[in-house]
Design a protein around this motif. Structure first.
Motif, mmCIF file in Angstrom:
data_model
loop_
_atom_site.group_PDB
_atom_site.id
_atom_site.type_symbol
_atom_site.label_atom_id
_atom_site.label_comp_id
_atom_site.label_asym_id
_atom_site.label_seq_id
_atom_site.Cartn_x
_atom_site.Cartn_y
_atom_site.Cartn_z
ATOM 1 N N UNK A 10 2.064 16.584 -5.945
ATOM 2 C CA UNK A 10 2.007 15.984 -7.279
ATOM 3 C C UNK A 10 2.450 14.523 -7.260
ATOM 4 N N UNK A 11 3.369 14.182 -6.368
ATOM 5 C CA UNK A 11 3.748 12.769 -6.244
ATOM 6 C C UNK A 11 2.543 11.935 -5.835
ATOM 7 N N UNK A 12 1.761 12.464 -4.892
ATOM 8 C CA UNK A 12 0.540 11.757 -4.492
ATOM 9 C C UNK A 12 -0.489 11.776 -5.610
ATOM 10 N N UNK A 13 -0.675 12.919 -6.238
ATOM 11 C CA UNK A 13 -1.705 13.058 -7.266
ATOM 12 C C UNK A 13 -1.473 12.116 -8.437
ATOM 13 N N UNK A 14 -0.220 11.878 -8.768
ATOM 14 C CA UNK A 14 0.078 11.002 -9.910
ATOM 15 C C UNK A 14 -0.262 9.546 -9.634
ATOM 16 N N UNK A 15 -0.478 9.209 -8.380
ATOM 17 C CA UNK A 15 -0.841 7.829 -8.062
ATOM 18 C C UNK A 15 -2.352 7.600 -8.090
ATOM 19 N N UNK A 16 -3.127 8.672 -8.254
ATOM 20 C CA UNK A 16 -4.576 8.587 -8.092
ATOM 21 C C UNK A 16 -5.274 8.323 -9.419
ATOM 22 N N UNK A 17 -6.186 7.404 -9.394
ATOM 23 C CA UNK A 17 -7.027 7.159 -10.568
ATOM 24 C C UNK A 17 -8.157 8.183 -10.620
ATOM 25 N N UNK A 18 -8.737 8.306 -11.791
ATOM 26 C CA UNK A 18 -9.865 9.233 -11.959
ATOM 27 C C UNK A 18 -11.160 8.522 -11.592
#
Length: 313
Positions: A10-18
């Protein structure tokens, strides 16, 4: 990254744009329920499957045609003929899937289609469908990634729920998807991050307990997770549109739903009737109208609407 560590994921996922790619498919494909019957091999690890006497092939066929008509109002939806030698073939998303490279890294990259490795021999026959392979390979020009001949089960978007907007995968491990199989799917789809987790005993596919809808909402059933707290973490990631499902909603296949456009979510009519008020309100707040189709005859086969729908990206 591919990990069992929710915090790292989730730490990685929160950095990702859509910006990985389109959040919804551009077309869909089905396989007709010709020869629809109870497949005893599949029934061995599918607790949702009805007894043989409860199968009604005629009613299943009529409901399947209505499903195609309904989906065709939203996006092009084709249907391949079924085969009496493959009685589970009306659930093709386990066997065939499509994807495109990360649009942020490879704009306009060539699409590919995946062929999954099914656990049971009765379903492994489906992977040999020359007509479906030819449609993706010769007609659409998609590159083939054939996972069907290696030894690790990886039942594609039954086992792996994908957030196509961000390039995220949620892989529930079971007899139908082991860790190596999940890694193969992660690599084949070029995902940015995939979370591995154990399904609850008796669950066989992630898409029965989790739906990610157009990259902006999620339906999550804690009863389907070996660690129910993870269900809450997934719902929290999609807040304010992460919805926790009740046991009754779980049993009615509410999580086996799909968004094929930005403004509609599709599920079976039984699932629609089982929707609790907060879930119904949550879908509306996320901007989704609800579309339902009667699929009780098809649900005798142990799957529901999302299982019937293959997506073409």
């Amino acid at each position: 990254m591919i990990t069992r560590d929710p915090d790292a994921f989730f730490a990685q996922a929160r950095t990702l744009a859509a910006d990985f790619g389109p959040a919804t498919a551009r077309a869909a494909f089905l396989v007709a329920p010709d020869g629809f019957a109870r497949a005893e091999q599949s029934a061995g690890d599918n607790r949702y499957m009805a007894q043989a006497a409860d199968f009604d092939p005629g009613r299943a066929s009529a409901q399947h045609r209505e499903l195609q008509r309904s989906l065709s109002a939203v996006l092009p939806t084709i249907c391949f003929a079924g085969d009496p030698d493959t009685p589970d073939a009306l659930f093709p998303n386990n066997v065939f899937a499509t994807g495109r490279p990360d649009a942020a890294r490879e704009p306009g990259g060539a699409p590919r289609y995946l062929v999954g490795r099914m656990r049971h021999p009765v379903r492994q026959r489906e992977a040999g469908r020359a007509d479906i392979r030819a449609f993706f390979g010769r007609v659409l020009g998609y590159r083939e990634v054939d996972l069907s001949l290696q030894g690790h089960p990886c039942e594609l978007t039954g086992a792996l729920v994908v957030d196509r907007a961000r390039g995220l995968g949620f892989a529930g491990l079971s007899e139908r998807c082991d860790e190596a199989g999940a890694r193969l799917m992660h690599e084949a789809l070029g995902l940015r991050a995939t979370l591995l987790f154990e399904l609850a005993p008796g669950e066989y596919h992630t898409n029965v307990v989790l739906a990610v809808l157009a990259g902006r909402a999620a339906l999550v059933s804690p009863a389907g997770f070996a660690a129910p707290a993870l269900a809450s973490a997934i719902a929290g990631f999609y807040a304010p549109h992460g919805m926790i499902l009740s046991a009754a909603e779980h049993a009615a296949f509410v999580a086996n739903s799909i968004a094929l456009s930005a403004d509609r979510v599709w599920m079976s009519a039984a699932a629609g009737r089982a929707l609790a008020g907060p879930t119904r309100a949550g879908l509306a707040a996320a901007g989704f109208a609800l579309e339902t189709v009667e699929l009780d005859a098809i649900e005798a086969g142990g799957g529901s609407l999302r299982c019937c729908v293959g997506e073409i990206y």
